[in-house]
Design an enzyme around this catalytic site. Structure first.
Site, PDB file in Angstrom:
ATOM      1  N   HIS A  85      -2.807  11.823 -13.649  1.00  4.84           N
ATOM      2  CA  HIS A  85      -2.687  13.054 -13.362  1.00  4.84           C
ATOM      3  C   HIS A  85      -1.783  13.503 -12.167  1.00  4.84           C
ATOM      4  O   HIS A  85      -1.135  14.475 -12.477  1.00  4.84           O
ATOM      5  CB  HIS A  85      -4.254  13.525 -13.589  1.00  4.84           C
ATOM      6  CG  HIS A  85      -4.333  15.187 -13.011  1.00  4.84           C
ATOM      7  ND1 HIS A  85      -4.079  16.177 -13.716  1.00  4.84           N
ATOM      8  CD2 HIS A  85      -4.624  15.659 -11.796  1.00  4.84           C
ATOM      9  CE1 HIS A  85      -4.192  17.174 -13.283  1.00  4.84           C
ATOM     10  NE2 HIS A  85      -4.816  16.986 -11.840  1.00  4.84           N
ATOM     11  N   ASP A 114      28.713  27.704 -13.101  1.00  5.07           N
ATOM     12  CA  ASP A 114      27.889  26.752 -13.695  1.00  5.07           C
ATOM     13  C   ASP A 114      27.693  26.035 -12.370  1.00  5.07           C
ATOM     14  O   ASP A 114      27.937  26.355 -11.145  1.00  5.07           O
ATOM     15  CB  ASP A 114      28.384  25.723 -14.566  1.00  5.07           C
ATOM     16  CG  ASP A 114      27.570  24.946 -15.468  1.00  5.07           C
ATOM     17  OD1 ASP A 114      26.741  24.313 -14.904  1.00  5.07           O
ATOM     18  OD2 ASP A 114      27.744  25.036 -16.518  1.00  5.07           O
ATOM     19  N   TRP A 150      -2.668   8.803  -6.703  1.00  4.49           N
ATOM     20  CA  TRP A 150      -1.124   8.962  -6.871  1.00  4.49           C
ATOM     21  C   TRP A 150      -0.546   8.859  -5.439  1.00  4.49           C
ATOM     22  O   TRP A 150       0.720   8.530  -5.252  1.00  4.49           O
ATOM     23  CB  TRP A 150      -0.971  10.458  -7.208  1.00  4.49           C
ATOM     24  CG  TRP A 150      -1.109  11.652  -5.901  1.00  4.49           C
ATOM     25  CD1 TRP A 150      -2.041  11.929  -5.166  1.00  4.49           C
ATOM     26  CD2 TRP A 150       0.161  11.910  -5.270  1.00  4.49           C
ATOM     27  NE1 TRP A 150      -1.766  12.758  -4.315  1.00  4.49           N
ATOM     28  CE2 TRP A 150      -0.633  12.700  -4.168  1.00  4.49           C
ATOM     29  CE3 TRP A 150       1.476  11.687  -5.206  1.00  4.49           C
ATOM     30  CZ2 TRP A 150       0.466  13.366  -3.055  1.00  4.49           C
ATOM     31  CZ3 TRP A 150       2.236  12.261  -3.968  1.00  4.49           C
ATOM     32  CH2 TRP A 150       1.770  13.043  -3.154  1.00  4.49           C
ATOM     33  N   SER A 178      16.640  11.037  -9.823  1.00  2.00           N
ATOM     34  CA  SER A 178      16.734  12.092 -10.775  1.00  2.00           C
ATOM     35  C   SER A 178      16.807  13.490  -9.605  1.00  2.00           C
ATOM     36  O   SER A 178      17.547  14.167  -9.698  1.00  2.00           O
ATOM     37  CB  SER A 178      15.884  12.258 -11.813  1.00  2.00           C
ATOM     38  OG  SER A 178      15.713  13.702 -12.112  1.00  2.00           O
ATOM     39  N   SER A 179      15.765  13.241  -8.709  1.00  4.18           N
ATOM     40  CA  SER A 179      15.573  14.473  -7.686  1.00  4.18           C
ATOM     41  C   SER A 179      16.695  14.592  -6.826  1.00  4.18           C
ATOM     42  O   SER A 179      17.319  15.538  -6.370  1.00  4.18           O
ATOM     43  CB  SER A 179      14.283  14.200  -6.933  1.00  4.18           C
ATOM     44  OG  SER A 179      13.309  14.374  -7.744  1.00  4.18           O
ATOM     45  N   HIS A 262       4.382  14.558   3.114  1.00  2.00           N
ATOM     46  CA  HIS A 262       4.384  15.865   3.509  1.00  2.00           C
ATOM     47  C   HIS A 262       5.170  16.715   3.347  1.00  2.00           C
ATOM     48  O   HIS A 262       5.152  17.916   2.738  1.00  2.00           O
ATOM     49  CB  HIS A 262       3.618  15.959   5.013  1.00  2.00           C
ATOM     50  CG  HIS A 262       2.901  17.051   5.439  1.00  2.00           C
ATOM     51  ND1 HIS A 262       1.594  17.421   4.763  1.00  2.00           N
ATOM     52  CD2 HIS A 262       3.498  18.555   5.523  1.00  2.00           C
ATOM     53  CE1 HIS A 262       1.401  18.746   4.998  1.00  2.00           C
ATOM     54  NE2 HIS A 262       2.526  19.427   5.435  1.00  2.00           N
ATOM     55  N   GLU A 264       7.052  16.582   0.742  1.00  2.00           N
ATOM     56  CA  GLU A 264       7.145  16.809  -0.624  1.00  2.00           C
ATOM     57  C   GLU A 264       6.001  17.864  -1.072  1.00  2.00           C
ATOM     58  O   GLU A 264       6.459  18.665  -1.768  1.00  2.00           O
ATOM     59  CB  GLU A 264       6.462  15.357  -1.092  1.00  2.00           C
ATOM     60  CG  GLU A 264       6.019  15.471  -2.659  1.00  2.00           C
ATOM     61  CD  GLU A 264       6.911  15.545  -3.768  1.00  2.00           C
ATOM     62  OE1 GLU A 264       8.154  15.457  -3.322  1.00  2.00           O
ATOM     63  OE2 GLU A 264       6.818  16.073  -4.729  1.00  2.00           O
ATOM     64  N   TYR A 266       5.885  20.519   0.578  1.00  2.00           N
ATOM     65  CA  TYR A 266       6.524  21.782   0.855  1.00  2.00           C
ATOM     66  C   TYR A 266       7.821  21.816  -0.344  1.00  2.00           C
ATOM     67  O   TYR A 266       8.113  22.941  -0.620  1.00  2.00           O
ATOM     68  CB  TYR A 266       7.047  22.040   2.106  1.00  2.00           C
ATOM     69  CG  TYR A 266       5.969  22.001   3.313  1.00  2.00           C
ATOM     70  CD1 TYR A 266       5.242  23.125   3.229  1.00  2.00           C
ATOM     71  CD2 TYR A 266       5.440  21.001   4.023  1.00  2.00           C
ATOM     72  CE1 TYR A 266       4.092  23.425   4.032  1.00  2.00           C
ATOM     73  CE2 TYR A 266       4.529  21.180   4.536  1.00  2.00           C
ATOM     74  CZ  TYR A 266       3.761  22.673   4.840  1.00  2.00           C
ATOM     75  OH  TYR A 266       2.628  22.663   5.555  1.00  2.00           O
ATOM     76  N   SER A 277       9.122  36.044  -3.610  1.00  2.00           N
ATOM     77  CA  SER A 277      10.015  36.833  -2.913  1.00  2.00           C
ATOM     78  C   SER A 277      10.862  37.696  -3.762  1.00  2.00           C
ATOM     79  O   SER A 277      11.449  38.747  -3.094  1.00  2.00           O
ATOM     80  CB  SER A 277      10.664  36.159  -1.801  1.00  2.00           C
ATOM     81  OG  SER A 277       9.843  35.493  -1.091  1.00  2.00           O
ATOM     82  N   HIS A 311      -1.430  13.764   9.637  1.00  2.00           N
ATOM     83  CA  HIS A 311      -2.653  14.724   9.758  1.00  2.00           C
ATOM     84  C   HIS A 311      -3.605  14.273   8.375  1.00  2.00           C
ATOM     85  O   HIS A 311      -4.511  14.462   8.057  1.00  2.00           O
ATOM     86  CB  HIS A 311      -2.589  16.050   9.558  1.00  2.00           C
ATOM     87  CG  HIS A 311      -1.770  16.665   8.531  1.00  2.00           C
ATOM     88  ND1 HIS A 311      -1.098  17.865   8.789  1.00  2.00           N
ATOM     89  CD2 HIS A 311      -1.552  16.275   7.263  1.00  2.00           C
ATOM     90  CE1 HIS A 311      -0.241  18.099   7.578  1.00  2.00           C
ATOM     91  NE2 HIS A 311      -0.591  17.193   6.824  1.00  2.00           N
ATOM     92  N   HIS A 312      -2.649  13.634   7.468  1.00  2.00           N
ATOM     93  CA  HIS A 312      -3.265  12.783   6.303  1.00  2.00           C
ATOM     94  C   HIS A 312      -4.075  11.455   6.695  1.00  2.00           C
ATOM     95  O   HIS A 312      -4.643  10.945   5.940  1.00  2.00           O
ATOM     96  CB  HIS A 312      -2.123  12.540   5.199  1.00  2.00           C
ATOM     97  CG  HIS A 312      -1.466  13.574   4.633  1.00  2.00           C
ATOM     98  ND1 HIS A 312      -1.805  14.258   3.695  1.00  2.00           N
ATOM     99  CD2 HIS A 312      -0.584  14.248   5.198  1.00  2.00           C
ATOM    100  CE1 HIS A 312      -1.408  15.216   3.518  1.00  2.00           C
ATOM    101  NE2 HIS A 312      -0.257  15.293   4.322  1.00  2.00           N
ATOM    102  N   THR A 337       4.122  30.451   7.963  1.00  2.00           N
ATOM    103  CA  THR A 337       3.441  30.736   6.674  1.00  2.00           C
ATOM    104  C   THR A 337       3.090  32.081   6.734  1.00  2.00           C
ATOM    105  O   THR A 337       2.940  32.934   5.743  1.00  2.00           O
ATOM    106  CB  THR A 337       2.330  29.781   6.359  1.00  2.00           C
ATOM    107  OG1 THR A 337       2.885  28.395   6.534  1.00  2.00           O
ATOM    108  CG2 THR A 337       2.084  29.771   4.892  1.00  2.00           C
ATOM    109  N   LYS A 340       5.271  34.770   6.554  1.00  2.00           N
ATOM    110  CA  LYS A 340       5.758  35.125   4.902  1.00  2.00           C
ATOM    111  C   LYS A 340       4.734  35.799   4.091  1.00  2.00           C
ATOM    112  O   LYS A 340       4.927  36.839   3.456  1.00  2.00           O
ATOM    113  CB  LYS A 340       5.872  34.001   3.970  1.00  2.00           C
ATOM    114  CG  LYS A 340       6.973  33.105   4.882  1.00  2.00           C
ATOM    115  CD  LYS A 340       7.235  31.546   3.936  1.00  2.00           C
ATOM    116  CE  LYS A 340       8.364  31.916   2.793  1.00  2.00           C
ATOM    117  NZ  LYS A 340       9.833  31.985   3.108  1.00  2.00           N
ATOM    118  N   ARG A 459     -13.991  11.840  -3.414  1.00  2.00           N
ATOM    119  CA  ARG A 459     -13.106  12.325  -4.662  1.00  2.00           C
ATOM    120  C   ARG A 459     -12.813  11.022  -5.266  1.00  2.00           C
ATOM    121  O   ARG A 459     -13.218   9.782  -4.917  1.00  2.00           O
ATOM    122  CB  ARG A 459     -11.764  12.776  -4.104  1.00  2.00           C
ATOM    123  CG  ARG A 459     -10.944  11.910  -2.923  1.00  2.00           C
ATOM    124  CD  ARG A 459     -10.008  12.455  -2.614  1.00  2.00           C
ATOM    125  NE  ARG A 459      -8.614  12.801  -3.148  1.00  2.00           N
ATOM    126  CZ  ARG A 459      -7.451  12.980  -2.882  1.00  2.00           C
ATOM    127  NH1 ARG A 459      -7.319  12.712  -1.553  1.00  2.00           N
ATOM    128  NH2 ARG A 459      -6.457  12.937  -3.509  1.00  2.00           N
TER     129      ARG A 459
END
Lengths: 546, 187
Positions: A85, A114, A150, A178-179, A262, A264, A266, A277, A311-312, A337, A340, A459
């Site tokens: 998932h 293009d 994951w 790909s990315s 991390h 990732e 964002y 926006s 922090h993880h 943040t 924004k 979890r």
């Protein structure tokens, strides 16, 4: 690479000018296409298919958690479901959806014919079905698919992994390729193909946030490729990067992974910031408040995302000074943040607001993403994190930033630009129904998770203490509602493609940008002669005389 | 066409960034080791210590010993005493006993770790069985020494520390990795 930037090929768009040749017919159109709109469409459909697949895995998880005890699936399969998932939603649903939006909208927004590298664009899309077929096929292999979460922490994903882990590693490699190619393409397009006079500070914010996202992608996807390569070497070639027996260290895995992980998160939210926006000013009928500060805030968030990864890992035993540094650096992200969020709120302030479906999703985005941001601040506090770590509070937090954040941002974008893509207006009543069902379902699913998490429910476990039963049942009902509602979204999109009220070139009165200057549906080839933007004001000037 | 040239140049540069970041991922491995050593974090202890220190008779530190077998390791493995009380600066020896109860020759590697982790930088090993791999014949029993000095600069609030060894079975990976492990464990 040289084949990709073959000069004969990029000239293709210009070769066809004057006579508007349409797309080729049949299946080969989609296999061979180098058209940014076709590729964008394929990315969006692929991402939606993955959203439904990853969503059905979430339904399995919530069905098992409907009541305490083991009812439906075995713990081994439950672990595969939570892992797949996460992987499918992150790499298959959210990221390709934003790449699809980038493909469709960036050339239209900057007046380019293009993407800069159209053939590479085709390749980067077609890697994805290969990658995800390989990843999903592991579920049918002996020993099952990835079951280590994951985040695939070593040694769970190396020493104790199922045999299929090698397929998982190669699938990650393909997604990474790909990315990276997609990101290079976005950067090359934005930096080289802007219409004359379109300075950087005149670019729509969606283009800005994607430019910054693309830089994040090329900085961290190679690190992800590196960490899975180290796993591959540990598993098959006798190295010991993460094995203490050979002088390695499992904690090193977490450092390398989160150095990717991390930024990732964002990567998954910045393009949504850009889309919102665009949408809020359109429906508030006011220019975006604080355009320049939005650009700098986005860049600051991107920079800070590189120095907060630990922090993880507050509970792995990093030294006190490390905990303090990563805690303060993380709390600092609240500043840009907050800039924004206040800018979006100020844009709405005294606007002539109407609440069509894109605006509903955008307003919900601002409110609910902020809730997710606040729970993020709670998690950032190192001493408190020891209680929250690996509980449902974390699950609640990142689902609040990803579902009403990234996913609502994508829904808002889809409704906002569907008239441009299809030439028809979507069904507004059904769109609003989709919004309210999603909004209620999502909050019912994820809000109670805060409470069970604070009370200590861990979890990734298929069973739980009796005292969590009621909240879990509420969560499951909300999740089923949210999941089922997405089939309504599929229906709305198909209905909109097949017909509906004809959409004008600019269906929203307050909308601004080059994409609304071309007819709806957008012709197969656009901006073969670039528009001249030199007369346009920069955003900040536009604001000054407002 | 200049636009083509610009794009080509940009793509080459971006590809270089990608390659550099892939390399950076791998560079994190030695950087991590260096950082852990330099700051004495993560409980990692350094290689052979060759210095000598004056003994601080005024202060006493309790050193506890732990021995753990990693998964699938069948040796009997443990220290001869659970703990000793030492003076900082003094050189102390402790023997660990290992016994191979199987009918096959086996190779093992012990990995040390010190808690609290901030004390790791002050725990000097002048001799340790963890610097090399141990080979035991079937039924063989050996005594393996570790000789250590607690640094006089050990922070005052640390009155008691733990030296933990985890013993790994490395028989399967012995030949190619043995050298690499040796050089990494004892730089």
């Amino acid at each position: 690479m040289s084949a990709v930037i073959d000069p004969g090929h990029a000239g293709h768009g210009h070769a066809g000018h004057d006579h508007h040749h349409g797309p080729a017919k049949g299946l080969m159109r989609w296999v061979l296409t180098t058209n940014h709109k076709d590729i964008g469409t394929m990315y969006l459909w692929f991402s939606f298919a993955m959203f439904l697949l990853g969503g059905s895995m979430a339904m399995v998880i919530r069905a098992e958690l409907f009541q305490p005890g083991l009812q439906i699936v075995q713990p081994e399969f439950f672990n595969q479901m939570t892992t797949m998932h996460g992987l499918i939603m992150v790499f298959g649903a959210v990221m390709p959806a934003f790449v699809g939006l980038a493909n469709w909208m960036i050339p239209l927004m900057i007046g380019a014919p293009d993407m800069a590298l159209p053939r590479m664009n085709n390749f980067s899309f077609w890697l994805l079905p290969a990658a995800f077929s390989m990843l999903v096929s592991t579920l049918f292999m002996e020993g099952g698919g990835p079951n280590f979460g994951w985040t695939f922490y070593a040694p769970l994903s190396t020493t104790y992994a199922p045999e299929s882990v090698t397929f998982f590693i190669f699938a990650i490699h393909l997604m990474g390729f790909s990315s990276i190619m997609g990101a290079i393409n976005v950067i090359a397009t934005i930096l080289n193909l802007r219409a004359p006079g379109m300075t950087l500070m005149k670019m729509p914010l969606f283009v800005w946030t994607w430019l910054i996202t693309a830089f994040l992608l090329i900085a961290v996807m190679p690190v992800l490729a590196g960490v899975v390569t180290m796993m591959l070497m540990d598993i098959h070639f006798g190295t010991s990067f993460f094995s203490a027996a050979g002088g390695g260290d499992p904690v090193l895995f977490q450092h390398v992974f989160w150095f990717f992980g991390h930024p990732e998160v964002y990567i998954m939210i910045l393009p949504a910031f850009g889309a919102v926006s665009a949408i809020i000013p359109a429906f508030a009928r006011k220019p975006l408040f604080g355009y320049t500060s939005m650009v700098y805030a986005t860049a600051s968030i991107a920079f800070l995302s590189f120095i907060v990864w630990a922090h993880h890992m507050f509970t792995v035993g990093i030294p006190l000074t490390g905990e303090l540094f990563f805690m303060y650096a993380t709390l600092l992200i609240a500043v840009p943040t907050g800039v924004k969020v206040f800018n979006w709120a100020s844009t709405m302030w005294r606007g002539s607001m109407t609440f069509e479906t894109p605006m509903l999703f955008a307003v919900a985005f601002v409110i609910l993403f902020t809730i997710g941001g606040f729970s993020g601040l709670m998690l950032a506090i190192a001493p408190a994190d020891f209680q929250y770590h690996d509980t449902y509070f974390v699950v609640a937090h990142f689902h609040y930033v990803l579902v009403p954040g990234a996913i609502f941002g994508i829904f808002a974008s889809a409704y906002y630009w569907l008239p441009k893509w299809t030439g028809h207006m979507y069904d507004e009543t059904l769109g609003k129904l989709h919004f309210w069902m999603s909004f209620i379902g999502m909050n019912m699913a994820f809000f109670p998770m805060h409470f069970v998490g604070l009370a200590g429910m861990p979890r990734r476990i298929p069973d739980y203490n009796m005292m969590f039963a009621n909240f879990n049942m509420v969560s499951s009902i909300g999740a089923f509602m949210f999941g089922a509602t997405q089939l309504l979204f599929l229906f709305i999109v198909i209905k909109c493609i097949r017909g509906g009220k004809a959409a004008p070139a600019k269906p929203w009165d307050g909308a601004e940008g080059l994409e609304w200057t071309i007819p709806s549906p957008a012709p197969y080839h656009t901006f073969q002669t670039p528009p001249d933007m030199s007369g346009e004001h920069e955003h900040r000037k536009g604001l000054a005389h407002d | 066409m200049t636009e083509e040239r610009l794009t080509r140049r940009l793509v080459v540069r971006l590809c270089l960034v990608v390659v550099a970041m892939f390399g950076f991922g791998f560079a994190l491995v030695p950087i991590y080791d260096v950082m852990c050593q330099a700051f004495g974090i993560n409980g990692k202890t350094a290689g052979v210590y060759e210095g000598q220190q004056a003994v601080d008779e005024q202060r006493q530190v309790r050193v506890q010993f732990l021995a753990t077998n990693a998964a699938d390791m069948v040796w009997e493995f443990g220290p001869q005493a659970d703990e000793v009380v030492v003076h900082p600066g003094d050189s102390t020896q402790m023997l660990f006993v290992a016994y191979n109860p199987t009918d096959k020759p086996m190779t093992a590697q012990a990995i040390p770790s010190v808690a609290p982790s901030k004390a790791a930088a002050y725990f000097h090993k002048t001799e340790c069985f963890c610097f090399t791999q141990q080979v035991l014949q079937p039924g063989e029993r050996i005594e393996m020494p570790v000789r250590f000095i607690i640094d006089r600069d050990l922070p005052a609030d640390v009155r008691h520390l733990t030296l933990a060894y985890t013993l790994f079975d490395v028989t399967a990976r012995k030949p190619p990795v043995a050298q690499a492990t040796l050089t990494r464990a004892a730089p």
